[in-house]
Design an enzyme around this catalytic site. Structure first.
Site, short mmCIF file in Angstrom:
data_model
loop_
_atom_site.label_atom_id
_atom_site.label_comp_id
_atom_site.label_asym_id
_atom_site.label_seq_id
_atom_site.Cartn_x
_atom_site.Cartn_y
_atom_site.Cartn_z
N ALA A 172 -35.64 6.32 32.52
CA ALA A 172 -36.91 6.06 33.20
C ALA A 172 -36.73 6.32 34.69
O ALA A 172 -35.60 6.34 35.19
CB ALA A 172 -37.35 4.61 32.98
N TYR A 173 -37.84 6.51 35.36
CA TYR A 173 -37.84 6.49 36.82
C TYR A 173 -38.03 5.02 37.19
O TYR A 173 -39.11 4.46 36.97
CB TYR A 173 -39.00 7.35 37.36
N THR A 174 -36.98 4.36 37.70
CA THR A 174 -37.03 2.90 37.88
C THR A 174 -37.03 2.46 39.35
O THR A 174 -36.94 1.27 39.62
CB THR A 174 -35.84 2.22 37.16
N TYR A 220 -45.13 2.62 39.96
CA TYR A 220 -44.15 2.50 38.86
C TYR A 220 -44.81 1.87 37.63
O TYR A 220 -44.74 2.41 36.52
CB TYR A 220 -42.95 1.66 39.32
N GLN A 252 -28.42 1.37 32.84
CA GLN A 252 -27.97 0.03 32.44
C GLN A 252 -28.12 -0.17 30.94
O GLN A 252 -27.20 -0.57 30.24
CB GLN A 252 -28.84 -1.05 33.09
N TRP A 304 -37.14 -7.52 34.55
CA TRP A 304 -36.05 -7.93 35.45
C TRP A 304 -34.69 -7.62 34.81
O TRP A 304 -33.83 -8.50 34.67
CB TRP A 304 -36.16 -9.42 35.77
N1 NAP Z 1 -34.48 -2.29 35.67
C1 NAP Z 1 -35.46 -3.17 35.50
O1 NAP Z 1 -35.56 -4.19 36.20
C2 NAP Z 1 -36.50 -2.97 34.41
C3 NAP Z 1 -37.54 -3.91 34.28
C4 NAP Z 1 -38.49 -3.73 33.27
C5 NAP Z 1 -38.40 -2.64 32.44
N2 NAP Z 1 -37.40 -1.72 32.60
C6 NAP Z 1 -37.38 -0.57 31.71
O2 NAP Z 1 -36.22 -0.66 30.90
C7 NAP Z 1 -35.72 0.65 30.60
C8 NAP Z 1 -34.26 0.75 30.99
O3 NAP Z 1 -34.14 0.52 32.39
P1 NAP Z 1 -32.73 0.49 33.13
O4 NAP Z 1 -32.76 -0.63 34.10
O5 NAP Z 1 -31.60 0.60 32.16
O6 NAP Z 1 -32.84 1.86 33.98
P2 NAP Z 1 -31.75 2.58 34.88
O7 NAP Z 1 -30.46 1.81 34.91
O8 NAP Z 1 -32.41 2.96 36.16
O9 NAP Z 1 -31.45 3.90 34.03
C9 NAP Z 1 -32.41 4.90 33.88
C10 NAP Z 1 -31.68 6.19 33.58
O10 NAP Z 1 -32.65 7.24 33.50
C11 NAP Z 1 -32.08 8.38 34.13
N3 NAP Z 1 -33.06 9.33 34.61
C12 NAP Z 1 -33.99 9.14 35.59
N4 NAP Z 1 -34.65 10.28 35.83
C13 NAP Z 1 -34.13 11.21 34.98
C14 NAP Z 1 -34.40 12.58 34.76
N5 NAP Z 1 -35.33 13.26 35.46
N6 NAP Z 1 -33.70 13.22 33.80
C15 NAP Z 1 -32.74 12.58 33.11
N7 NAP Z 1 -32.44 11.29 33.28
C16 NAP Z 1 -33.13 10.61 34.22
C17 NAP Z 1 -31.34 7.79 35.30
O11 NAP Z 1 -30.43 8.72 35.83
P3 NAP Z 1 -30.06 8.65 37.40
O12 NAP Z 1 -29.35 7.34 37.59
O13 NAP Z 1 -29.19 9.85 37.59
O14 NAP Z 1 -31.35 8.71 38.14
C18 NAP Z 1 -30.68 6.59 34.68
O15 NAP Z 1 -29.42 6.88 34.10
C19 NAP Z 1 -36.65 1.61 31.35
O16 NAP Z 1 -37.68 2.05 30.48
C20 NAP Z 1 -37.25 0.75 32.44
O17 NAP Z 1 -38.52 1.24 32.87
C21 NAP Z 1 -36.44 -1.87 33.56
#
Ligand code: NAP
Length: 307
Positions: free
Chosen positions: A69-71, A134, A21, A159
């Site tokens: 990240a692993y989300t 997580y 995202q 979120w």
């Molecule tokens: N989403 C939330 O609600 C939330 C809330 C608070 C903080 N955050 C933080 O904000 C940041 C961005 O989150 P986001 O929502 O954009 O995350 P996201 O949409 O889940 O994207 C994470 C990306 O990381 C990739 N990834 C995971 N494991 C991998 C691996 N082993 N090697 C290479 N790539 C890998 C995923 O690929 P795949 O799709 O192929 O697995 C995905 O493209 C992260 O640090 C997250 O912890 C998120």
């Protein structure tokens, strides 16, 4: 892997996780700042430290933006080692390699580092105490990056949702097409934040640093809470989504019922109250993300224009 080139004096930017995202929005907004190498899972497995290290050495960036990240919050309870490899191991290697090259490292963390037992917005000096794997793995990632030190920024956000990917907004819109009635948790309060606003904040702050507006690394390196303004429960968020989506998108809002967390058991426990104060970010960088309501409006308009 995608590559984009600009002037040779511009900083070389490595974006890790560009299919996620946030990664998608970072790749868009940083176009023009410098040549970008953007990688997803097909180019690097972040669970493998050797591959991660080799990626940085091969691309020789001046700046690394780690949007990967692993989300999967619930799955992490049963995939602890993998969650730690990606959320702690990979950022440590990226931070080490950035530090070796004197490059800027930008990383993201989560409100789930807190246990939720507060009733006013959490500040950066509040003690973290994650309730789930997580959150614990993300906290370990923060600590690993801080341990390396150097030119780093950690944006703790919450979120996250946007027009693409796996998120609450898109899940609600999908469920509205499948069901007449939805029960939504009303006793967890947080700050919905769009991937777009988070990318804007990152861009504004990083370009300010590059322009020398914020002084030396010792003046700005560190951890910052970075979320859209305001707070709401998941139930309130769903109400707001459907109120606006009924006007902007072709959907019939389902009837919503508020429920308690205990009536919707999940493998991972979640904090009751995880609103983050952005006072430090605003004081240091003069940047304020939009209130969650207008960020939601913007996202729904993007979805309408894509229909
Ligand atoms: N989403 C939330 O609600 C939330 C809330 C608070 C903080 N955050 C933080 O904000 C940041 C961005 O989150 P986001 O929502 O954009 O995350 P996201 O949409 O889940 O994207 C994470 C990306 O990381 C990739 N990834 C995971 N494991 C991998 C691996 N082993 N090697 C290479 N790539 C890998 C995923 O690929 P795949 O799709 O192929 O697995 C995905 O493209 C992260 O640090 C997250 O912890 C998120």
């Amino acid at each position: 892997m995608s590559e984009m080139h600009t002037k040779s004096a511009d900083p070389r930017i490595l974006i890790v996780g560009n299919a996620g995202q946030l990664g998608r929005e970072l790749e868009k907004i940083f176009a023009g700042v410098g040549p970008i190498v953007a990688v997803d899972r097909e180019s690097v497995d972040l669970a493998d430290p050797a591959q991660t290290r080799e990626l940085v050495r091969r691309t020789a960036p001046d700046m690394i933006l780690n949007a990967a990240a692993y989300t999967a919050v619930d799955r992490a309870e049963s995939e602890r080692d993998l969650a730690y490899a990606i959320n702690e191991g990979a950022p440590r290697v990226l931070a080490e390699e950035a530090h070796r090259r004197n490059a800027l490292f930008v990383h993201y963390s989560t409100d789930y580092v807190f246990n939720g037992e507060k009733s006013s917005p959490w500040i950066e000096t509040d003690a973290p105490n994650p309730l789930n794997v997580y959150g614990a793995s993300k906290l370990a990632g923060e600590q690993a990056v801080e341990g390396v030190g150097g030119k780093f920024l950690i944006f703790r956000t919450s979120w996250v949702y946007g027009p693409h990917g796996n998120n609450f907004l898109l899940t609600m819109l999908r469920l509205a097409r499948e069901r007449d009635r939805l029960s939504i948790v009303d006793d967890q309060t947080g700050g919905p934040t769009t991937s777009i606003e988070l990318a804007r904040a990152t861009h504004s702050i990083v370009t300010g640093i590059l322009a020398g507006r914020f002084g030396a690394p010792a003046d700005w390196a560190g951890l910052y809470h970075t979320t859209c303004g305001g707070s709401v429960s998941w139930f309130g968020f769903a109400q707001a989504i459907f109120a606006r989506a009924a006007e902007l998108l072709d959907i019939k809002p389902p009837a919503l019922s508020p429920i308690a967390t205990k009536d919707y058991p999940t493998p991972a426990a979640r904090p009751r109250y995880s609103v983050l104060s952005n006072a430090k970010l605003q004081a240091r960088f003069g940047f304020e993300l939009s209130p969650w309501e207008s960020a939601l409006e913007e996202t729904l308009e993007i979805l309408r224009n894509a229909e």
